[in-house]
Motif scaffolding. Sequence first.
Motif, mmCIF file in Angstrom:
data_model
loop_
_atom_site.group_PDB
_atom_site.id
_atom_site.type_symbol
_atom_site.label_atom_id
_atom_site.label_comp_id
_atom_site.label_asym_id
_atom_site.label_seq_id
_atom_site.Cartn_x
_atom_site.Cartn_y
_atom_site.Cartn_z
ATOM 1 N N ALA A 185 0.727 -1.262 0.184
ATOM 2 C CA ALA A 185 -0.036 0.082 -0.089
ATOM 3 C C ALA A 185 1.089 1.155 -0.041
ATOM 4 O O ALA A 185 1.782 1.450 0.708
ATOM 5 N N GLY A 186 0.629 2.097 -0.917
ATOM 6 C CA GLY A 186 1.263 3.378 -1.165
ATOM 7 C C GLY A 186 2.285 3.398 -2.260
ATOM 8 O O GLY A 186 3.000 4.567 -2.501
ATOM 9 N N LEU A 215 1.933 -7.062 -8.028
ATOM 10 C CA LEU A 215 2.219 -5.994 -7.188
ATOM 11 C C LEU A 215 0.834 -5.150 -6.738
ATOM 12 O O LEU A 215 0.564 -5.200 -5.590
ATOM 13 N N ALA A 216 -0.166 -5.245 -7.576
ATOM 14 C CA ALA A 216 -1.352 -4.504 -7.289
ATOM 15 C C ALA A 216 -2.386 -5.560 -6.345
ATOM 16 O O ALA A 216 -2.892 -5.042 -5.465
ATOM 17 N N ASP A 217 -1.979 -6.879 -6.546
ATOM 18 C CA ASP A 217 -2.878 -7.610 -5.692
ATOM 19 C C ASP A 217 -2.321 -7.415 -4.035
ATOM 20 O O ASP A 217 -3.105 -7.665 -3.200
ATOM 21 N N PHE A 218 -1.246 -6.969 -3.974
ATOM 22 C CA PHE A 218 -0.777 -6.730 -2.680
ATOM 23 C C PHE A 218 -0.706 -5.104 -2.314
ATOM 24 O O PHE A 218 0.150 -4.775 -1.349
ATOM 25 N N GLY A 219 -1.638 -4.354 -2.970
ATOM 26 C CA GLY A 219 -1.836 -3.148 -2.417
ATOM 27 C C GLY A 219 -1.248 -1.948 -3.286
ATOM 28 O O GLY A 219 -1.634 -0.823 -2.890
ATOM 29 N N ALA A 220 -0.445 -2.314 -4.104
ATOM 30 C CA ALA A 220 0.296 -1.198 -5.083
ATOM 31 C C ALA A 220 -0.644 -0.356 -5.861
ATOM 32 O O ALA A 220 -1.869 -1.105 -6.220
ATOM 33 N N ASP A 221 -0.803 0.904 -5.904
ATOM 34 C CA ASP A 221 -1.513 1.544 -6.924
ATOM 35 C C ASP A 221 -1.108 1.612 -8.342
ATOM 36 O O ASP A 221 -0.148 2.169 -8.579
ATOM 37 N N VAL A 222 -1.560 0.626 -8.928
ATOM 38 C CA VAL A 222 -1.064 0.422 -10.472
ATOM 39 C C VAL A 222 -2.020 1.283 -11.732
ATOM 40 O O VAL A 222 -3.134 1.029 -11.533
ATOM 41 N N ILE A 223 -1.267 2.193 -12.382
ATOM 42 C CA ILE A 223 -2.006 2.938 -13.398
ATOM 43 C C ILE A 223 -1.453 2.207 -14.665
ATOM 44 O O ILE A 223 -0.195 2.181 -14.928
ATOM 45 N N LYS A 224 -2.506 1.862 -15.367
ATOM 46 C CA LYS A 224 -2.237 0.985 -16.557
ATOM 47 C C LYS A 224 -2.463 1.873 -17.817
ATOM 48 O O LYS A 224 -3.379 2.363 -17.967
ATOM 49 N N VAL A 225 -1.379 2.395 -18.523
ATOM 50 C CA VAL A 225 -1.671 3.091 -19.917
ATOM 51 C C VAL A 225 -1.826 2.217 -21.003
ATOM 52 O O VAL A 225 -1.151 1.164 -21.328
#
Length: 394
Positions: A14-15, A34-44
């Motif tokens: 997270a963060g 990474l997203a599954d474990f809290g990362a904020d993923v912006i997909k372009v």
Amino acid sequence: MQTSPDPTPAGPLAGLKVLELGQLIAGPFAAKTLADFGADVIKVEAPDGGDPLRRWRLLKDGTSVWWQVQSRNKRSVALDLKDPEAQALVRELALEADVLIENFRPGALEGFGLAPEALMAASPKLIVLRVSGYGQTGPYRDKPGFGVVAEAMGGLRHLSGEPGRVPVRVGVSIGDTLAALHGVIGVLMALHERGKSGRGQVVDVALYEAVFNCMESLLPEYSAFGAVRGPAGSALPGIAPTNAYVCRDGQVLVAGNGDSIFRRLMKTIAREDLAADAELADNTGRVARVAELDAAIGAWTATRTVDEVLAALDAAAVPGGRIYTAADIAHDPHYAARDMLLPVTLDDGSTLTVPGIVPKLSRTPGSHRRNAPALGADTEAVLAPLRARRKAEG
């Protein structure tokens, strides 16, 4: 003692801000993890259709059900990387990111005006994961490389299938997935090092190297003995007995290759003579007589059902298992008990079962926080602050 997870876990990442520029499998799988474990993923994604994975394999209401796995927990921003204004926006997003992930052919990112060196000069903390067929250096760097080619070059394809027949693929894009997992490991190591130095770095993952890294003793056996391992069907070369065997109503895998396990297996199939044979007391002797052992086990399984065989193996503490289909997985109580059959409610109200989160963390587990996004669903929310800042700065 295992600690109970938080009721609504944010996840250990997270963060963490991740900018995903890749498509299809390797890069997006790394970002998904990474997203599954809290990362904020912006997909372009490109505005004209987005990631091609949206339309791969079986579609539900025009969108691949695979998309609901590969892009869960992500946000989608529609930008054309060939457009200079879009490139400028991506550079601004990179300034705010901890990690950038891309899986283009080497040189493509530079062609978009997004060279890692320039991005990292502007944001020294940035970690850039680059996944490609052959890596960023070397004589093959510019060759196009998909996972299937990497599986061949990495040594895996030569080992798959039956002796004397054309090699077969394993049935999934294992080369891409292995590269993605190696990429995640590299990112986490780089993040750990950044905590000490404050500086990011480039993580260079080649598809073929990720496969090759899992090839066990393949190269040292050739180096020491000139041995070129070949395909062995369902057996495990040099380790016996381990194979698939035919039952009355299907097949089972039996792994009786431990010394004490082997003796228990032989007693289970009523071959006490083999259990007591001194030549078969260790793996070397068993490998020399593997055909005899396979025949003995196969004769026993052939007269029984899969359930009967597995019940006998379980009673003797011998590793064995059925060969699962998707239907077997979907109805298996162990999968369910481990939260590996995750029901999600789609935007249309229907329910879709997708794979659960791996690995399991006791205190800060991963979670499904949001469904895979529609193309460009988050463009305005993500870009509005950038545009507002530009306007304020005049």
